[in-house]
Design an enzyme around this catalytic site. Structure first.
Site, PDB file in Angstrom:
ATOM      1  N   HIS A 110       0.872  -1.110   0.008  1.00 52.90           N
ATOM      2  CA  HIS A 110       0.164  -0.013   0.082  1.00 52.90           C
ATOM      3  C   HIS A 110       0.987   1.254   0.064  1.00 52.90           C
ATOM      4  CE1 HIS A 110      -4.171  -1.600   1.172  1.00 52.90           C
ATOM      5  NE2 HIS A 110      -3.594  -2.458   0.555  1.00 52.90           N
ATOM      6  N   HIS A 290      -2.266 -12.487  -2.606  1.00 48.50           N
ATOM      7  CA  HIS A 290      -3.204 -13.416  -1.976  1.00 48.50           C
ATOM      8  C   HIS A 290      -3.016 -14.688  -1.698  1.00 48.50           C
ATOM      9  CE1 HIS A 290      -6.777 -10.389  -3.420  1.00 48.50           C
ATOM     10  NE2 HIS A 290      -5.607  -9.754  -2.652  1.00 48.50           N
TER      11      HIS A 290
END
Length: 765
Positions: A110, A290
């Protein structure tokens, strides 16, 4: 007082964060907020944005050398400390599965994921994740906890280790302890010291900051998209990259939380492309990321406290207070979706893609009410609970995951990775390296033993290393004479040099004169650069002659000759103005090749408007989306890291030299074109003249004699802003004064050299 809210509280304990306790703020019985300058004058050009993050904000001082400090660190020892921390757990914020790795990957991702190719802003380079607005975006929920957990390590290494480097390095260490082979790590990111008020993150306004609003609450508020999803003209406003306000990439529940996988795929492709990733890199990043950890959604967003920037003071910069149970561990709330993608969330494997394609998935909702997907087959593998021993939970997928399965192009990439785990591993490794290093610029800025210098990665805009001797002062003097003997006008030489350098972006350290890319596609074909073509052809003859005759293995690059030509022309122009001046020139630029130039990525550097060269694209009105030319001009000055005086001086000098892209007379307020006078400023500030619009939009104007009405000069908005804007006019008046000429020439030459040297990371820290 500072511009803070004047809503009153009825208690002396200041329970309402961000409120001012002082009275006198009622108008007509209604609570009011004092208007900011931008409220009074919304169209005012915010020139002060050029002076953000100045040396006054830096506690390390101007003499601090980060490269030297970083190089004193034993990187391997530092990594071992980080890895030891990652497999620990603290009571105030327990680690999932006894491993902080997954949440640290999210933190690093992020931090880097705000990067966007359109203007090069965002990215991990300055650790802007520590400041508003990014720190308080919904998508960064609880990332504040990740950084706070790292504080003991940051504290130990002090100024030798920036937050920006530590964040990325911790992400790498997290991947490595879970069995993933990272491609490398380079240090060299230097922290910013204040919030970024300049970057445009979107047109939306979140009216109710008292709640941490989830992305699905942005319906009818998000204004960044044109058209409707599915329409041919559906597109994201430039230069934005994230699909929704306060997100890093896209809404994991689908556009506006609508659960539409194909609509989600379209958003993913748009946003990841804007973030400089192709389809294969996009799938590698999503599928790779993921493979680890879980998502958190145990408590409804409406029950979660305020983000860090407006959280209560006693929380000491931590936001999103969770009132349920311990407020963490099995009660954690982050993006609202709950669960893990794989049975082994702390191990690198291919289970994410295997499960995605092996099972059918149905929509369901998390405990927080967020839309997610679960396997139809009840016998599908389970995943262990992150905190409750012995408890097994159903696997989870997001709408963005299902999108990879249903979109035809993403599906092809997924199937490739399913059939070749080694190829998947390599693709994720390289994509992660690109993600976390994309905004660092040339490899000269890379520090540390793990930097990768042996590979020419196209996204790094590589320039071959010089295998020849660099020209010396005597060569420079001789080459100046040869260039000035070509018969090229000083105006054309100055225009060409500036055109090469002005592509630079301080945001991601791309562009500039080094590499000689002005002579290569796509830059050589841009309309704004047409005037440079015959100049470059002539300079090639000088290069060929010198390189064919030079002794001692010396060579001169075309990139150096382009800049040297501008410097030589300016020295003549200054002498002709009665102010003989030596214009600095530092040789050593190298030429790159067409094969080492990513045409698609460099196309993003093509200007829509360039006030320095008085250029507006033919499609300006459509592409500008309501942004005035002078606002784009300010943005470009900001990307060149110019101050207001530098910006003003540069434009005055370029107009004196007539560096307009088409040779027009707009802004050339002199009858001594090609002479480095301050005529631009004396005319601009004259009270004997008045300006009138020459077209309905006021993009061009005429300067008329007040008495006779005679048109003396023509101009554009990029010219007049230096007289109409109060901040810029104050500077222009200095250069227009009776004692302003020499001061202007000195300021112009200094600003010119700064721009010519912006990309010379080979000779500066």
């Amino acid at each position: 007082m500072l511009n803070i809210s004047h809503d009153k509280t009825n208690t002396k304990t200041f329970e309402m964060p961000g409120k001012c306790p002082f009275g006198g703020d009622r108008i007509g019985g209604v609570e009011s907020t004092p208007p900011a300058l931008s409220d009074w004058y919304p169209n005012r050009l915010k020139v002060e944005l050029l002076h953000q993050n100045g040396p006054q904000a830096n506690p390390l001082g101007e003499d601090f050398n980060y490269a030297e400090a970083f190089n004193t660190i034993d990187l391997e020892a530092l990594k071992q400390e980080i890895k030891g921390f990652l497999t620990s757990s603290v009571e105030w914020w327990p680690s999932d599965y006894g491993n902080y790795g997954p949440q640290m990957i999210r933190m690093a991702w992020h931090s880097a994921g705000t990067y966007r190719i359109a203007d090069g802003r965002g990215g991990a380079g300055e650790a802007m994740q520590r400041f508003a607005p990014i720190e308080s975006w919904w998508d960064n929920g609880n990332v504040d906890k990740s950084r706070r957990l790292l504080w003991p390590i940051k504290q130990k290494y002090g100024s030798a280790l920036s937050w920006a480097d530590l964040i990325v390095l911790t992400g790498n260490c997290a991947l490595e302890i879970m069995g993933f082979p990272t491609y490398g790590f380079a240090g060299g990111r230097q922290d910013a010291w204040e919030a970024d008020n300049a970057t445009y993150w979107g047109p939306e306004v979140v009216h109710d900051l008292s709640k941490a609003e989830a992305p699905d609450k942005m319906v009818n508020r998000d204004k960044r998209w044109r058209g409707q999803n599915g329409d041919a003209d559906y597109d994201l406003e430039n230069p934005l990259a994230a699909s929704h306000q306060a997100l890093i990439y896209v809404n994991p529940e689908g556009p506006y939380a609508n659960g539409d996988p194909l609509g989600s795929a379209r958003d993913i492709r748009t946003t990841f492309t804007r973030m400089a990733m192709n389809d294969e890199e996009t799938v590698a990043l999503i599928a790779g990321g993921h493979a680890f950890g879980k998502s958190h959604g145990m408590v409804p967003a409406t029950e979660i406290g305020m983000p860090p920037e407006i959280a209560p003071m006693e929380l000491m910069g931590l936001g999103w207070h969770n009132p349920k149970g311990s407020g963490n561990a099995e009660n954690t709330m982050t993006n609202g979706i709950e669960g893990s993608w794989t049975p082994n969330p702390t191990q690198w494997d291919n289970d994410y893609l295997t499960n995605l394609f092996k099972f059918e998935w149905k929509q369901t909702k998390s405990p927080a009410g967020a839309l997610q997907w679960t396997p139809v087959d009840e016998n599908a593998p389970k995943t262990p609970d992150a905190h409750i021993p012995g408890q097994m939970n159903a696997l989870m997928m997001m709408t963005t995951d299902i999108a990879l399965k249903l979109d035809p192009e993403y599906r092809k990439v997924c199937e490739k990775f399913l059939n070749d785990f080694d190829a998947f591993t390599q693709a994720f490794s390289k994509a992660w390296y690109k993600l976390t290093h994309r905004d660092m610029g040339p490899r000269e800025r890379y520090l540390g033993p793990e930097k990768r210098n042996e590979d020419d990665l196209l996204w790094q805009d590589p320039i071959p290393v010089a295998d020849y001797a660099i020209i010396d002062a005597a060569d420079v003097a001789a080459l100046k004479q040869q260039i000035m003997g070509l018969g090229i006008s000083p105006s054309d030489l100055v225009f060409t040099a500036f055109s090469a350098a002005v592509t630079h972006r301080h945001s991601d350290k791309r562009g500039g004169a080094n590499g000689g890319r002005l002579a290569l596609a796509p830059q050589k074909d841009w309309a704004v650069n047409r005037r440079t073509v015959p100049v470059i052809e002539a300079l090639r003859t000088v290069q060929e002659k010198f390189n064919g005759q030079a002794a001692g293995g010396k060579q001169v690059s075309l990139a150096d000759l382009i800049v040297l030509g501008g410097c030589a022309a300016l020295e003549k122009a200054a002498a002709d103005a009665g102010t003989p001046t030596e214009v600095p020139f530092t040789p050593g630029r190298r030429d790159t090749t067409q094969e080492l130039t990513d045409i698609e990525m460099f196309t993003w550097l093509k200007p829509v408007a360039d006030g320095f060269r008085n250029y507006l694209d033919a499609g300006f009105n459509e592409m500008a989306q309501g942004v005035a030319p002078e606002e784009m001009f300010l943005d470009k000055a900001h990307l060149l890291s110019l101050t207001a005086p530098e910006w003003t001086a540069l434009v005055g000098g370029l107009r004196a030299m007539n560096a307009n892209h088409d040779g027009s007379k707009h802004g050339v307020f002199t009858d001594r074109e090609g002479v480095l006078t301050n005529d631009f400023f004396t005319v601009l500030t004259s009270t004997d003249l008045e300006w009138k619009k020459a077209d309905a939009q006021g993009l061009t104007l005429t300067l008329n004699d007040r008495k006779t009405g005679e048109t003396r000069f023509t101009a554009t908005r990029a010219d007049l802003v230096f007289g109409s804007n109060s901040h810029l006019r104050a500077v222009a008046e200095v250069y227009a004064g009776s004692d302003g000429h020499k001061r202007f020439v000195k300021a112009f030459v200094k600003a010119w050299d700064k721009v010519m040297m912006l990309d010379r990371y080979d000779v500066k820290a």
